[in-house]
Design an enzyme around this catalytic site. Structure first.
Site, PDB file in Angstrom:
ATOM      1  N   ASN A   1     -28.713  56.787  74.097  1.00 20.69           N
ATOM      2  CA  ASN A   1     -27.267  56.800  73.820  1.00 20.69           C
ATOM      3  C   ASN A   1     -26.713  58.222  73.780  1.00 20.69           C
ATOM      4  OD1 ASN A   1     -24.972  55.676  71.190  1.00 20.69           O
ATOM      5  ND2 ASN A   1     -24.689  55.603  73.378  1.00 20.69           N
TER       6      ASN A   1
ATOM      7  N   CYS B   1     -26.869  60.083  77.161  1.00 19.07           N
ATOM      8  CA  CYS B   1     -26.571  60.432  78.562  1.00 19.07           C
ATOM      9  C   CYS B   1     -25.812  59.321  79.275  1.00 19.07           C
ATOM     10  CB  CYS B   1     -27.855  60.750  79.328  1.00 19.07           C
ATOM     11  SG  CYS B   1     -28.764  62.170  78.698  1.00 19.07           S
ATOM     12  N   ARG B   2     -26.497  58.255  79.655  1.00 18.14           N
ATOM     13  CA  ARG B   2     -25.882  57.246  80.527  1.00 18.14           C
ATOM     14  C   ARG B   2     -24.844  56.369  79.832  1.00 18.14           C
ATOM     15  NH1 ARG B   2     -31.558  54.931  82.287  1.00 18.14           N
ATOM     16  NH2 ARG B   2     -31.872  55.556  80.108  1.00 18.14           N
ATOM     17  N   SER B   3     -25.193  55.768  78.687  1.00 16.03           N
ATOM     18  CA  SER B   3     -24.223  54.833  78.086  1.00 16.03           C
ATOM     19  C   SER B   3     -22.980  55.538  77.521  1.00 16.03           C
ATOM     20  CB  SER B   3     -24.885  53.914  77.046  1.00 16.03           C
ATOM     21  OG  SER B   3     -25.457  54.620  75.982  1.00 16.03           O
TER      22      SER B   3
ATOM     23  N   CYS C   1     -28.140  52.192  76.746  1.00 15.88           N
ATOM     24  CA  CYS C   1     -29.236  52.893  77.444  1.00 15.88           C
ATOM     25  C   CYS C   1     -30.343  53.158  76.421  1.00 15.88           C
ATOM     26  CB  CYS C   1     -28.749  54.164  78.132  1.00 15.88           C
ATOM     27  SG  CYS C   1     -28.111  55.442  77.023  1.00 15.88           S
TER      28      CYS C   1
ATOM     29  N   ASP D   1     -32.433  57.710  84.787  1.00 15.47           N
ATOM     30  CA  ASP D   1     -32.260  58.496  83.567  1.00 15.47           C
ATOM     31  C   ASP D   1     -32.136  59.967  83.956  1.00 15.47           C
ATOM     32  OD1 ASP D   1     -32.388  59.734  81.159  1.00 15.47           O
ATOM     33  OD2 ASP D   1     -34.132  58.617  80.440  1.00 15.47           O
TER      34      ASP D   1
HETATM   35  P1  4NP Z   1     -30.141  58.111  77.934  1.00 12.76           P
HETATM   36  O1  4NP Z   1     -31.128  59.312  78.271  1.00 12.76           O
HETATM   37  O2  4NP Z   1     -31.004  56.905  77.665  1.00 12.76           O
HETATM   38  O3  4NP Z   1     -29.356  57.962  79.206  1.00 12.76           O
HETATM   39  O4  4NP Z   1     -29.321  58.531  76.758  1.00 12.76           O
HETATM   40  C1  4NP Z   1     -32.170  59.703  77.438  1.00 12.76           C
HETATM   41  C2  4NP Z   1     -31.930  60.571  76.408  1.00 12.76           C
HETATM   42  C3  4NP Z   1     -32.975  60.996  75.617  1.00 12.76           C
HETATM   43  C4  4NP Z   1     -34.254  60.544  75.845  1.00 12.76           C
HETATM   44  C5  4NP Z   1     -34.475  59.670  76.877  1.00 12.76           C
HETATM   45  C6  4NP Z   1     -33.446  59.244  77.662  1.00 12.76           C
HETATM   46  N1  4NP Z   1     -35.301  60.985  75.050  1.00 12.76           N
HETATM   47  O5  4NP Z   1     -36.462  60.673  75.352  1.00 12.76           O
HETATM   48  O6  4NP Z   1     -35.090  61.715  74.059  1.00 12.76           O
END
Ligand code: 4NP
Length: 152
Positions: free
Chosen positions: A10, A12-14, A7, A124
């Site tokens: 790294n 939340c989703r992955s 993702c 997201d």
């Molecule tokens: P992820 O979510 O891609 O599912 O881990 C996010 C976590 C942090 C951010 C964006 C998406 N960020 O902008 O910090």
């Protein structure tokens, strides 16, 4: 099978996808390796987001030991399958695959296992506290299909 979930951050989703797939393969006794990474480096070394840890725990899965890392060119060789969460991650990893002459066919959007050829993105949940449970559910269903697709 060696599978890498990807993702953006790294956190939340992955990490959820990694935890869910590891749980399924452990229950089935499959000798697969599963890891996750982000296309971005902002969260390198951090634990998953508290809300991701919580929703996983509510479903009996511990992801608190995971630490964020950024995808590396070597990952494109080392993994058999790279499952991306959204269109941005997907384009990022495909571009890396082209740059490093890796097999582009091993890069797939994870929700295509659930809704073939639709190229749907896992939303997201970072900016939406209520987004984690639906994301867990869709990743759980998708991971079930991933196991089915590669064991039958
Ligand atoms: P992820 O979510 O891609 O599912 O881990 C996010 C976590 C942090 C951010 C964006 C998406 N960020 O902008 O910090």
């Amino acid at each position: 099978m060696k599978i890498l979930m990807v993702c953006l951050g790294n956190i939340c989703r992955s990490p959820l996808a990694e935890g869910i797939l590891k749980d399924k393969i452990q229950k089935k006794g499959l000798p697969w390796q599963v890891d996750s990474a982000g296309t971005g480096s902002w969260h390198t070394g951090e634990k998953p987001d508290k809300r991701a840890i919580k929703v996983a725990r509510q479903h009996g899965i511990d992801i608190s030991y995971q630490r964020a890392r950024q995808i590396q060119p070597a990952d494109l060789r080392n993994f058999d399958l790279i499952l991306t969460m959204d269109a941005n991650n997907h384009n990022h990893v495909l571009q890396m695959a082209r740059q490093y002459s890796a097999d582009e066919a091993k890069v797939q959007m994870i929700l295509n296992y659930l809704h073939p050829d639709q190229n749907q993105s896992v939303p997201d949940p970072y900016w939406n506290d209520n987004g984690f449970e639906p994301v867990f559910q869709m990743l759980d269903e998708a991971c079930e299909k991933v196991v089915e697709a590669h064991t039958t």
